[in-house]
Motif scaffolding. Structure first.
Motif, short mmCIF file in Angstrom:
data_model
loop_
_atom_site.label_atom_id
_atom_site.label_comp_id
_atom_site.label_asym_id
_atom_site.label_seq_id
_atom_site.Cartn_x
_atom_site.Cartn_y
_atom_site.Cartn_z
N VAL A 123 0.84 -1.20 0.00
CA VAL A 123 0.00 0.00 0.00
C VAL A 123 0.87 1.25 0.00
CG1 VAL A 123 -1.70 1.33 1.30
CG2 VAL A 123 -1.92 -1.14 1.16
N GLU A 124 1.98 1.20 0.76
CA GLU A 124 2.91 2.34 0.79
C GLU A 124 3.44 2.63 -0.61
OE1 GLU A 124 5.10 5.44 2.52
OE2 GLU A 124 3.60 4.18 3.47
N ASP A 125 3.81 1.58 -1.34
CA ASP A 125 4.29 1.75 -2.72
C ASP A 125 3.21 2.38 -3.59
OD1 ASP A 125 6.69 0.52 -2.01
OD2 ASP A 125 5.95 -1.48 -2.54
N ALA A 126 1.98 1.90 -3.44
CA ALA A 126 0.88 2.41 -4.25
C ALA A 126 0.59 3.87 -3.94
CB ALA A 126 -0.37 1.56 -4.02
N VAL A 127 0.56 4.22 -2.67
CA VAL A 127 0.28 5.60 -2.26
C VAL A 127 1.34 6.55 -2.83
CG1 VAL A 127 0.22 7.18 -0.28
CG2 VAL A 127 -1.02 5.01 -0.18
N GLU A 128 2.60 6.13 -2.77
CA GLU A 128 3.68 6.98 -3.28
C GLU A 128 3.66 7.06 -4.80
OE1 GLU A 128 5.54 8.82 -1.41
OE2 GLU A 128 4.77 7.99 0.47
N THR A 129 3.32 5.95 -5.48
CA THR A 129 3.28 5.93 -6.95
C THR A 129 2.13 6.76 -7.49
OG1 THR A 129 4.26 3.71 -6.99
CG2 THR A 129 3.14 4.44 -8.99
N ILE A 130 0.96 6.62 -6.88
CA ILE A 130 -0.21 7.38 -7.32
C ILE A 130 0.02 8.88 -7.13
CG2 ILE A 130 -2.65 7.85 -6.84
CD1 ILE A 130 -2.89 4.86 -6.05
N GLY A 131 0.63 9.25 -6.00
CA GLY A 131 0.94 10.65 -5.74
C GLY A 131 -0.26 11.46 -5.29
N PHE A 132 -0.07 12.76 -5.23
CA PHE A 132 -1.09 13.69 -4.74
C PHE A 132 -1.94 14.18 -5.90
CE2 PHE A 132 -2.71 17.82 -3.45
CZ PHE A 132 -3.12 17.58 -2.14
N GLY A 133 -3.26 14.24 -5.67
CA GLY A 133 -4.13 14.70 -6.75
C GLY A 133 -5.51 15.10 -6.27
N ARG A 134 -6.50 14.99 -7.17
CA ARG A 134 -7.84 15.47 -6.87
C ARG A 134 -8.49 14.72 -5.71
NH1 ARG A 134 -11.08 15.61 -12.41
NH2 ARG A 134 -10.21 13.50 -12.53
N PHE A 135 -8.22 13.43 -5.60
CA PHE A 135 -8.78 12.67 -4.48
C PHE A 135 -8.32 13.24 -3.15
CE2 PHE A 135 -8.04 9.49 -1.19
CZ PHE A 135 -9.33 8.99 -1.00
N HIS A 136 -7.06 13.60 -3.06
CA HIS A 136 -6.50 14.10 -1.80
C HIS A 136 -7.04 15.49 -1.46
CE1 HIS A 136 -3.61 10.97 -3.07
NE2 HIS A 136 -3.60 10.70 -1.77
N ILE A 137 -7.39 16.26 -2.48
CA ILE A 137 -8.01 17.57 -2.22
C ILE A 137 -9.39 17.37 -1.61
CG2 ILE A 137 -8.92 19.66 -3.30
CD1 ILE A 137 -6.66 19.40 -5.38
N ALA A 138 -10.17 16.42 -2.17
CA ALA A 138 -11.49 16.10 -1.61
C ALA A 138 -11.34 15.54 -0.20
CB ALA A 138 -12.22 15.11 -2.50
N LEU A 139 -10.35 14.68 -0.02
CA LEU A 139 -10.06 14.10 1.30
C LEU A 139 -9.75 15.20 2.31
CD1 LEU A 139 -9.32 11.44 2.98
CD2 LEU A 139 -6.97 11.92 2.29
N PHE A 140 -8.92 16.15 1.90
CA PHE A 140 -8.52 17.26 2.76
C PHE A 140 -9.73 18.10 3.16
CE2 PHE A 140 -7.16 21.75 3.01
CZ PHE A 140 -6.33 21.67 4.12
N LEU A 141 -10.61 18.38 2.22
CA LEU A 141 -11.76 19.24 2.48
C LEU A 141 -12.80 18.54 3.38
CD1 LEU A 141 -12.30 20.85 -1.04
CD2 LEU A 141 -11.30 21.91 0.98
N ILE A 142 -13.07 17.27 3.10
CA ILE A 142 -14.11 16.56 3.85
C ILE A 142 -13.61 16.15 5.23
CG2 ILE A 142 -15.58 14.51 3.92
CD1 ILE A 142 -15.69 14.67 0.84
N MET A 143 -12.47 15.47 5.29
CA MET A 143 -11.94 15.04 6.59
C MET A 143 -11.47 16.24 7.41
SD MET A 143 -12.25 11.73 6.93
CE MET A 143 -13.86 11.96 6.17
#
Length: 489
Positions: A34-54
């Motif tokens: 999972v760590e490899d996947a998280v780092e490979t996918i990188g930061f993007g639109r999902f993380h912006i939504a995550l940041f706003l909601i959480m």
């Protein structure tokens, strides 16, 4: 002759086959974590939504916690409360928080972060609405204690954010979550200044419940933590979540098969006190307790300094306006004026003032050193409050104190979420949150009772605790700056 030729050809063929086998060994299937996947996918639109909601969980938590400071002067008048009765309201809120925080952390490590976050919001919103119908002081205290139980589960929003963010973004995005706490604080103060003088404190509580209801509906857009799913053996769900994030971010997944060890033993207290984490855990508990004691002490002391005009040791005359001759002399019935609300808003804005510097500090100096510096600064400004100064000077000191206290909380949240492995991450946050509420439970009696008797004694006590916490932060055995999240102990 023909026989010899056949034998030579056969030998040559066997040699070629053996050489070919040596040159091309069978390839092993590629795998990733999972760590490899998280780092490979990188930061993007999902993380912006995550940041706003959480991140918005901080708005709801701030409104519920700060609401007590806004409502306290009003219920003091309505129910003719003594100082200790006003302090007891805040203490019981944090008592509920303390009890439920450990339970929610334990359940989150066993059954999932998302489920516990949803349950805690439903619980908190329900009892918050019930509080607005309190027929007496006793019911008000009980129902606010139940609200505190619900609010304790909001920490799972921090855990979910931490487990989805790539390593290099955690040090930037998590401190920015302080903005949501600021928004919640300003919102409840602004609402209080308008709603309480017009339709009363009961409607303020009802209106303050609306953001929690909206946020419950938004949770469906955020999935369960992939790190939690793989720890329970639910690899397919974790893979589906990671693929969804990659699709939303328009990124790619690592090649191969998702492989993680199944953690059969999750959420165990014994692991928090294992030899590897024993010292870290004990020091984190001390820091959490002290930071909470100072933070809520500063908030409540600010309200008391404004309400009672304690600057330079002055005291309001007995029989303040609003109290009848038959009311207890110890009951000071003075509600906040518009200028008091303005000062509270100004000092609250201070919570975001040091955020840029704090972000730089935790990313370049490290979590430990940055935390020890801000804790030392908190102790210094608490001592400066003893200086007889103008009202403007008092406001300036309160502004800096709120900024430093907020920076302390921001950094310890990040450090605690990063230092523990997945199997005990929520429990680590839960126990730390529970211990910190002990400090929050004691703070009202210092800020609302002792401070009225001895301003110097109360402020020196707060400062001394901050110094102890600064030393503890500086000597933490593990630095988490740039460190990948640990899956196993």
């Amino acid at each position: 002759m023909e026989t010899k030729r056949v034998e030579q050809v056969t030998i040559i063929s066997l040699r070629k086959l053996s050489l070919g086998a040596a040159e091309s060994p069978p390839k092993e299937a590629k795998t990733f974590t999972v760590e490899d996947a998280v780092e490979t996918i990188g930061f993007g639109r999902f993380h912006i939504a995550l940041f706003l909601i959480m991140g918005s969980t901080g708005i709801v938590e701030a409104m519920e916690i700060m609401l007590i400071a806004i409502v306290s002067p009003v219920i003091r008048c309505e129910w003719y409360l003594e100082n200790w009765q006003v302090a007891l309201v805040t203490t019981m809120v944090f008592f509920g928080y303390m009890v439920a925080s450990i339970l929610f952390g334990l359940l989150a490590d066993r059954y999932g972060r998302w489920k516990i976050l949803l349950i805690s919001f439903l619980w908190g919103t329900y009892f918050s609405l019930l509080t607005s119908f309190s027929p007496s002081y006793a019911w008000f205290v009980f129902l606010r204690m139940m609200v505190g139980c619900g609010v304790s589960g909001h920490a799972q929003g921090i855990v979910i954010k931490t487990e989805f963010l790539p390593t290099k973004y955690r040090g930037y995005m998590l401190p920015l979550s302080q903005v949501f706490w600021l928004i919640g604080s300003l919102l409840i103060i602004g609402l209080g200044s308008v709603v309480i003088p017009t339709i009363g404190w009961r409607w303020l509580i009802r209106i303050a419940s609306i953001p929690g209801i909206i946020l419950i509906l938004a949770f469906k857009f955020i999935p369960e933590s992939a790190r939690f799913n793989v720890s329970t053996g639910n690899t397919q769900a974790a893979l589906a979540t990671l693929q969804h994030i990659a699709k939303v971010n328009r990124s790619v997944m690592p090649e191969g098969r998702l492989v993680e060890p199944i953690l059969e033993k999750r959420g165990r207290f014994a692991d928090l006190l294992d030899a590897k984490y024993l010292r870290t855990t004990l020091q984190i508990w001390v820091i959490w307790l002290g930071i909470s004691f100072a933070y809520y002490g500063i908030i409540l002391a600010s309200a008391e300094l404004l309400e009672r005009d304690l600057a330079c040791g002055s005291r309001p005359a007995s029989g303040t306006s609003g109290t009848s001759e038959g009311s207890p002399s110890s009951c000071r019935c003075r509600v906040f004026t518009p200028s008091d609300y303005q000062i509270m808003i100004f000092s609250t804005i201070g919570e975001i003032a040091l955020n840029p510097l704090n972000i730089l500090g935790i990313n370049f100096l490290g979590r430990r050193l940055s935390l020890s510096i801000t804790l030392g600064g908190t102790a210094l400004f608490l001592l400066l409050l003893n200086i007889c100064t103008s009202r403007a000077g008092l406001i300036g000191f309160l502004f800096m104190l709120r900024a430093l206290a907020a920076a302390n909380f921001s950094t310890i949240y990040i450090y605690t979420a990063e230092v523990y492995p997945t199997a005990i991450r929520s429990l680590g946050m839960g126990t730390s949150g529970s211990l910190c509420r002990i400090g929050a439970m004691v703070a009202p009696f210092i800020s609302q009772v002792l401070l009225d008797t001895s301003l110097l004694g109360a402020l020196c006590l707060f400062a001394s605790v901050c110094v102890v916490c600064a030393i503890s932060a500086f000597t933490l055995p593990i630095e988490t700056k740039g460190r990948a999240l640990q899956q196993m102990k």
